[in-house]
Each structure stands twice: as structure tokens, then as C-alpha cells.
Design an enzyme around this catalytic site. Structure first.
Site, PDB file in Angstrom:
ATOM      1  N   HIS A 308       0.847  -1.196   0.000  1.00 43.44           N
ATOM      2  CA  HIS A 308       0.000   0.000   0.000  1.00 43.44           C
ATOM      3  C   HIS A 308       0.875   1.236   0.000  1.00 43.44           C
ATOM      4  O   HIS A 308       1.944   1.246   0.605  1.00 43.44           O
ATOM      5  CB  HIS A 308      -0.915   0.022   1.240  1.00 43.44           C
ATOM      6  CG  HIS A 308      -2.092   0.926   1.039  1.00 43.44           C
ATOM      7  ND1 HIS A 308      -2.045   2.269   1.318  1.00 43.44           N
ATOM      8  CD2 HIS A 308      -3.335   0.670   0.554  1.00 43.44           C
ATOM      9  CE1 HIS A 308      -3.213   2.799   1.014  1.00 43.44           C
ATOM     10  NE2 HIS A 308      -4.010   1.869   0.545  1.00 43.44           N
ATOM     11  N   ASP A 366      -7.975  -5.281  -0.174  1.00 47.32           N
ATOM     12  CA  ASP A 366      -8.516  -5.904  -1.380  1.00 47.32           C
ATOM     13  C   ASP A 366      -8.221  -7.386  -1.455  1.00 47.32           C
ATOM     14  O   ASP A 366      -8.923  -8.130  -2.140  1.00 47.32           O
ATOM     15  CB  ASP A 366      -7.949  -5.205  -2.626  1.00 47.32           C
ATOM     16  CG  ASP A 366      -8.605  -3.860  -2.813  1.00 47.32           C
ATOM     17  OD1 ASP A 366      -9.755  -3.712  -2.379  1.00 47.32           O
ATOM     18  OD2 ASP A 366      -7.969  -2.959  -3.372  1.00 47.32           O
TER      19      ASP A 366
HETATM   20  N1  CMC Z   1       4.462  -7.297  -5.013  1.00 48.56           N
HETATM   21  C1  CMC Z   1       5.801  -7.319  -5.102  1.00 48.56           C
HETATM   22  N2  CMC Z   1       6.595  -6.258  -4.880  1.00 48.56           N
HETATM   23  C2  CMC Z   1       5.983  -5.093  -4.560  1.00 48.56           C
HETATM   24  C3  CMC Z   1       4.581  -4.996  -4.439  1.00 48.56           C
HETATM   25  C4  CMC Z   1       3.818  -6.161  -4.683  1.00 48.56           C
HETATM   26  N3  CMC Z   1       2.485  -6.116  -4.572  1.00 48.56           N
HETATM   27  N4  CMC Z   1       4.245  -3.726  -4.103  1.00 48.56           N
HETATM   28  C5  CMC Z   1       5.381  -3.042  -4.008  1.00 48.56           C
HETATM   29  N5  CMC Z   1       6.440  -3.872  -4.286  1.00 48.56           N
HETATM   30  C6  CMC Z   1       7.862  -3.516  -4.237  1.00 48.56           C
HETATM   31  C7  CMC Z   1       8.260  -2.690  -5.446  1.00 48.56           C
HETATM   32  O1  CMC Z   1       8.747  -3.517  -6.489  1.00 48.56           O
HETATM   33  C8  CMC Z   1       9.326  -1.784  -4.874  1.00 48.56           C
HETATM   34  O2  CMC Z   1      10.516  -2.540  -4.783  1.00 48.56           O
HETATM   35  P1  CMC Z   1      11.946  -1.775  -4.944  1.00 48.56           P
HETATM   36  O3  CMC Z   1      12.035  -0.825  -3.772  1.00 48.56           O
HETATM   37  O4  CMC Z   1      12.943  -2.891  -4.877  1.00 48.56           O
HETATM   38  O5  CMC Z   1      11.906  -1.067  -6.257  1.00 48.56           O
HETATM   39  C9  CMC Z   1       8.844  -1.514  -3.434  1.00 48.56           C
HETATM   40  O6  CMC Z   1       8.014  -2.652  -3.104  1.00 48.56           O
HETATM   41  C10 CMC Z   1       8.016  -0.231  -3.296  1.00 48.56           C
HETATM   42  O7  CMC Z   1       7.024  -0.223  -4.309  1.00 48.56           O
HETATM   43  P2  CMC Z   1       6.345   1.102  -4.874  1.00 48.56           P
HETATM   44  O8  CMC Z   1       5.682   0.772  -6.182  1.00 48.56           O
HETATM   45  O9  CMC Z   1       7.333   2.222  -4.844  1.00 48.56           O
HETATM   46  O10 CMC Z   1       5.258   1.380  -3.767  1.00 48.56           O
HETATM   47  P3  CMC Z   1       4.019   2.323  -3.932  1.00 48.56           P
HETATM   48  O11 CMC Z   1       3.740   2.848  -2.582  1.00 48.56           O
HETATM   49  O12 CMC Z   1       4.178   3.319  -5.019  1.00 48.56           O
HETATM   50  O13 CMC Z   1       2.870   1.309  -4.429  1.00 48.56           O
HETATM   51  C11 CMC Z   1       0.971  -0.048  -4.552  1.00 48.56           C
HETATM   52  C12 CMC Z   1       1.775   0.928  -3.696  1.00 48.56           C
HETATM   53  C13 CMC Z   1      -0.336  -0.387  -3.823  1.00 48.56           C
HETATM   54  C14 CMC Z   1       0.592   0.585  -5.914  1.00 48.56           C
HETATM   55  C15 CMC Z   1       1.816  -1.332  -4.780  1.00 48.56           C
HETATM   56  O14 CMC Z   1       2.171  -1.917  -3.535  1.00 48.56           O
HETATM   57  C16 CMC Z   1       1.117  -2.347  -5.663  1.00 48.56           C
HETATM   58  O15 CMC Z   1       1.236  -2.266  -6.896  1.00 48.56           O
HETATM   59  N6  CMC Z   1       0.397  -3.346  -5.055  1.00 48.56           N
HETATM   60  C17 CMC Z   1      -0.387  -4.283  -5.811  1.00 48.56           C
HETATM   61  C18 CMC Z   1      -1.707  -3.637  -6.219  1.00 48.56           C
HETATM   62  C19 CMC Z   1      -2.666  -3.518  -5.054  1.00 48.56           C
HETATM   63  O16 CMC Z   1      -2.889  -4.460  -4.308  1.00 48.56           O
HETATM   64  N7  CMC Z   1      -3.307  -2.329  -4.937  1.00 48.56           N
HETATM   65  C20 CMC Z   1      -4.349  -2.088  -3.939  1.00 48.56           C
HETATM   66  C21 CMC Z   1      -4.014  -1.061  -2.945  1.00 48.56           C
HETATM   67  S1  CMC Z   1      -5.200  -1.059  -1.597  1.00 48.56           S
HETATM   68  C22 CMC Z   1      -6.668  -0.473  -2.299  1.00 48.56           C
HETATM   69  C23 CMC Z   1      -6.688   0.985  -2.529  1.00 48.56           C
HETATM   70  O17 CMC Z   1      -6.508   1.736  -1.545  1.00 48.56           O
HETATM   71  O18 CMC Z   1      -6.955   1.401  -3.659  1.00 48.56           O
END
Ligand code: CMC
Length: 431
Positions: A308, A366
Site C-alpha cells: 500500500h 482488497d
Molecule cells: N508485489 C511485489 N513487490 C511489490 C509490491 C507487490 N504487490 N508492491 C510493491 N512492491 C515492491 C516494489 O517492487 C518496490 O521494490 P523496490 O524498492 O525494490 O523497487 C517496493 O516494493 C516499493 O514499491 P512502490 O511501487 O514504490 O510502492 P508504492 O507505494 O508506489 O505502491 C501499490 C503501492 C499499492 C501501488 C503497490 O504496492 C502495488 O502495486 N500493489 C499491488 C496492487 C494492489 O494491491 N493495490 C491495492 C491497494 S489497496 C486499495 C486501494 O486503496 O486502492
């Protein structure tokens, strides 16, 4: 907004600029840069809004580090345990928990608006049968502005109130009808003797040939899904609603914009994406392969339903949702459902893996809501519409709050332009 409590000094080319700092009731201090361009001739740069407060608000507070989510100050776990969705709607909309009389009045106002204008049925019929229910919802909710002319003027507080009640009341009917249309069954009209969640379940699962008996455990789980998704401060879809509304657009158009934004797999579409991923994994023995892919930097695959942007220790909504998921799975069983078996094992495997612990990647709301909805018999295409109907009250509360601000300005971000500078047009024969 409170007065500045201190200032920060920014120095550019030897020139100092004083920036006011506000101290919120909770959360980090906020630096006011509104006059920066006028005074210093520079913009700030923050794509993805990772450090930018787009508004002041009194509705919802999140402390991602502590895993805290408060609506009007009340913790989400208390609301999920002791309250119910329509009471939380009242709280979000009006700022305080209702008295018994206020709640009764609110519930009756919502109940009296659950039906759709009969002519809207024709509008549904214009969509292809295989249309995604989210596509239908974006269209139908936007089209409400063509049916409810007496509540489209955002500058009129009475019209704002009517539009708010209409949207909260009709969204379950619209979502259920989008579903029925999508699967080729006749529409089921709302029944006002049922509570909000039971009514929605019945509109989805009842058919003219056989009525649907709503199990109270499933109704409670449905109500919790609604409650846990009700608002989440300035997330992408809420910010979309605020930005759309800042131009003076009508409420139905603004909420349709929010639904469109929610659809994406990084936001509300994650519950559908999560279940599709569980199906792709297929069997428990393939979990290690998918965990390895999620950890592989060269592979764009992510574990959907994990991680998240704001919660970096746990998602407090997921904690409550997990309890509901366990209750529903106990009632309905997972033995014959390989997807749910994979979900249970994937949760264990990821939580035990140091990669996910180090990156603070926990199952989010989710992950569990998808499991519950799958167990209840909803197709994955309905997961995001259910999120949209739950979030409608949050969008409306934030929309109303924005419109009551006398200092409201149209939202107009700036940019860091990296394109060509001015050059002369060249005739086609000379290119
Ligand atoms: N699986 C594997 N690795 C992950 C994941 C994941 N689900 N999420 C983040 N990472 C890794 C990412 O590769 C990165 O690694 P590194 O630092 O080595 O580059 C690190 O964790 C940080 O990721 P980020 O993309 O910078 O984190 P963010 O805060 O921008 O993204 C997120 C948050 C929710 C978009 C992301 O965790 C994600 O894509 N999750 C899967 C989709 C999901 O479940 N979304 C629902 C969110 S809850 C409902 C809502 O509020 O809408």
C-alpha cells in the site's frame, strides 16, 4: 485552516523566502507554498503527490506507519465492530455520530430513494451484454445528470443534499442492475424492508423464479466490506472527484469520474486483479514460483492485494476484513474452491517471506475483500463495482467539504516542461 505556527526559509540564488508551516491536529506539519511562484518564480515538483497536501480536510485521517485509519476521529476497527455502513455514511457526511432519531430519519431518506427512474432501464439496455459492470456504472452514474435535473447545481446546498442521498441510495441498485444486465438476468427491484447490505445481496442473487434468502452472516460481511471501503482521504479517485468538482461540474459527473479512476488495477481494480492472479496460480504447489516472480527485479509481476502507498506496517482495514473472511469461509467452506485454498496458502507464504517483511508488503483490504466476494458467489467483474458503491459516500463527503470552502479554486497543477522550445512550423514538403 489554522494559522501558521512557524515558518521555513527557502533560499534560492541567495534570496530568502519565508514559507508558513501549519500544524495539523494529526499528521506531519505542512509547508504552505501557495505564494511561492508569485514571490520566487519557481514551481515545486511532486509527480504522484507523494509529499503534497492537496487540501485541508476534517473527514478522514490515516497514519500509515501506525496502521491507523480514523473517520471523524473514530478508529475504523471500532466502527467495523460496533457500527454499520449507513451510520458510518451519516458520520462521514455530517461529522458526528447520529442520535437514534437522526439515524432513523437518514435511513428512511436513503431507503426512499433506492429506485431508479424507470426510463434508465432503457439506458442499461444500450450496452453490450458482455460490457464490464464498471463500464456500465461509469456511464449510468454520469447519465443520472440527465435524469435528476433538480439536483445537479453544486452551488445550491439543498441540491447538494438531495444529490448525496440519491447517490448513496441508488448506487447499490445501479451496481446490482449492471451485474444482472451483464449476466443476462432480469433486473431485481430494491425492497425497502431490507437493510442496505441485504437489499444489495438480494438484488444481485434473487431471480423471479426463486427469491434469495439473505444469510445474516453474509449480510454482516457485506456491510463490513461497505464500511471498510467507505472513505480513505485523498486517494486517487477521491482526488479525481475533487478535481472534477473544482470546475463546478455536477455531482453525478464528478462521481462518474471517481468511478473511472477507481477502476484501475493499482487502485480499486486490485481486488479483481488479485482474484485473477489467484486463479492464474491455480494450485498451492505453484505459489513459490509466483513469489519468486514477485521478488524478481526483471519481472514486472507483483503480488496483487499486497502493499500500500500509505500503510507501511499493516492495513487496519485488512485486519478486520480477515476476520470477516474467516467467518465467511467457515460458513461456506473452501474445500471445493481451489482459488480460496491458494489465497489462504499465499497469505501464509508471503507473510513468512523476508522480502515482503523488509519491504513492508502486507495483504491489503482488497486481498481479503476479493476472497469474501468470491466465496459469496460474485464474479470478479463485480468486485470493483462493489468498491465503487462503498466509496460513493467518501467521494460525496469530500465533494461536499470542498464545495463548502469559500476559498475554493479550480484545480490547476503546473508542470516541469522538458519538450521543445518555440520553433517555426515547417511546410510538409520541407520535412
Ligand atoms: N508485489 C511485489 N513487490 C511489490 C509490491 C507487490 N504487490 N508492491 C510493491 N512492491 C515492491 C516494489 O517492487 C518496490 O521494490 P523496490 O524498492 O525494490 O523497487 C517496493 O516494493 C516499493 O514499491 P512502490 O511501487 O514504490 O510502492 P508504492 O507505494 O508506489 O505502491 C501499490 C503501492 C499499492 C501501488 C503497490 O504496492 C502495488 O502495486 N500493489 C499491488 C496492487 C494492489 O494491491 N493495490 C491495492 C491497494 S489497496 C486499495 C486501494 O486503496 O486502492
Amino acid at each position: 485552516m489554522s494559522d501558521a505556527t512557524k515558518t521555513a526559509t527557502l533560499t534560492i540564488d541567495g534570496q530568502d523566502y519565508e514559507l508558513p508551516i501549519y500544524s495539523p491536529t494529526a499528521g506531519p506539519d505542512v509547508l504552505d507554498i501557495r505564494k511561492l511562484y508569485a514571490q520566487a518564480g519557481v514551481f515545486t515538483y511532486d509527480p504522484g503527490f507523494t509529499s503534497t497536501a492537496s487540501t485541508d480536510s476534517t473527514i478522514t485521517f490515516i497514519d500509515g506507519g501506525k496502521g491507523e485509519l480514523l473517520h471523524r476521529g473514530y478508529p475504523i476497527d471500532q466502527l467495523a465492530a460496533k457500527s454499520h455502513y449507513l451510520e458510518v455514511c451519516y458520520l462521514l457526511l455530517y461529522g458526528e455520530l447520529p442520535s437514534a432519531a437522526q439515524l432513523e430519519d437518514f435511513e428512511s431518506r436513503v431507503t426512499n430513494h433506492t429506485m431508479l427512474h424507470e426510463q434508465m432501464m432503457n439506458f442499461f439496455r444500450g450496452f453490450r451484454r458482455d460490457a464490464h459492470p464498471m463500464a456500465i456504472m461509469v456511464g449510468v452514474v454520469g447519465a443520472m445528470s440527465a435524469f435528476y435535473h433538480d439536483s445537479t447545481d453544486p452551488s445550491d446546498p439543498w441540491q447538494r443534499e438531495v444529490a448525496s442521498i440519491r447517490l448513496i441510495a441508488k448506487m447499490p441498485t445501479i451496481a446490482a442492475m449492471a451485474y444482472k444486465y451483464h449476466i443476462g438476468q432480469p433486473f431485481v427491484y430494491p425492497r425497502n424492508d431490507l437493510d442496505y447490505a441485504s437489499n444489495f445481496l438480494r438484488m444481485c442473487f434473487s431471480v423471479p423464479a426463486e427469491d434469495y434468502e439473505v444469510d445474516p452472516i453474509l449480510a454482516r460481511a457485506m456491510d463490513r466490506i461497505f464500511t471498510l471501503h467507505a472513505d480513505h482521504e485523498q486517494n486517487a479517485s477521491t482526488s479525481t472527484v475533487r478535481l472534477a468538482s473544482s470546475s463546478g461540474a455536477n455531482p453525478f459527473a464528478c462521481i462518474a469520474a471517481g468511478i473511472a479512476c477507481l477502476w484501475g488495477p493499482a487502485h480499486g481494480g486490485a481486488n479483481q486483479a488479485c482474484l485473477e492472479m489467484l486463479r492464474e496460480i491455480g494450485t498451492v504447489d505453484r505459489i513459490p514460483e509466483f513469489i519468486a516472480r514477485a521478488k524478481d527485479k526483471e519481472d514486472p509481476f507483483r503480488l496483487m492485494g499486497f502493499g500500500h502507498r500509505v500503510y507501511k506496517n499493516f492495513d487496519p482495514r485488512a485486519t478486520v476484513m480477515k476476520e470477516s473472511a474467516d467467518e465467511v469461509l467457515d460458513l461456506l467452506g473452501v474445500e471445493n474452491n481451489p482459488t480460496l485454498q491458494v489465497a489462504k496458502e499465499l497469505e501464509k507464504a508471503a507473510l513468512a517471506d523476508p522480502y515482503f517483511a523488509e519491504k513492508k508488503l502486507f495483504p491489503n483490504v482488497d486481498f481479503y475483500s476479493g476472497i469474501i466476494l468470491e466465496a459469496m458467489g460474485f464474479p470478479t467483474s463485480m468486485f470493483t463495482p462493489i468498491f465503487a458503491l462503498s466509496r460513493t459516500v467518501g467521494w460525496i463527503s469530500q465533494w461536499k467539504e470542498q464545495l463548502s470552502d469559500p476559498a475554493l479554486k479550480i484545480g490547476r497543477p503546473r508542470q516541469l516542461y522538458m519538450g521543445e522550445t518555440s520553433r517555426d512550423y515547417m511546410d510538409i514538403e520541407n520535412r
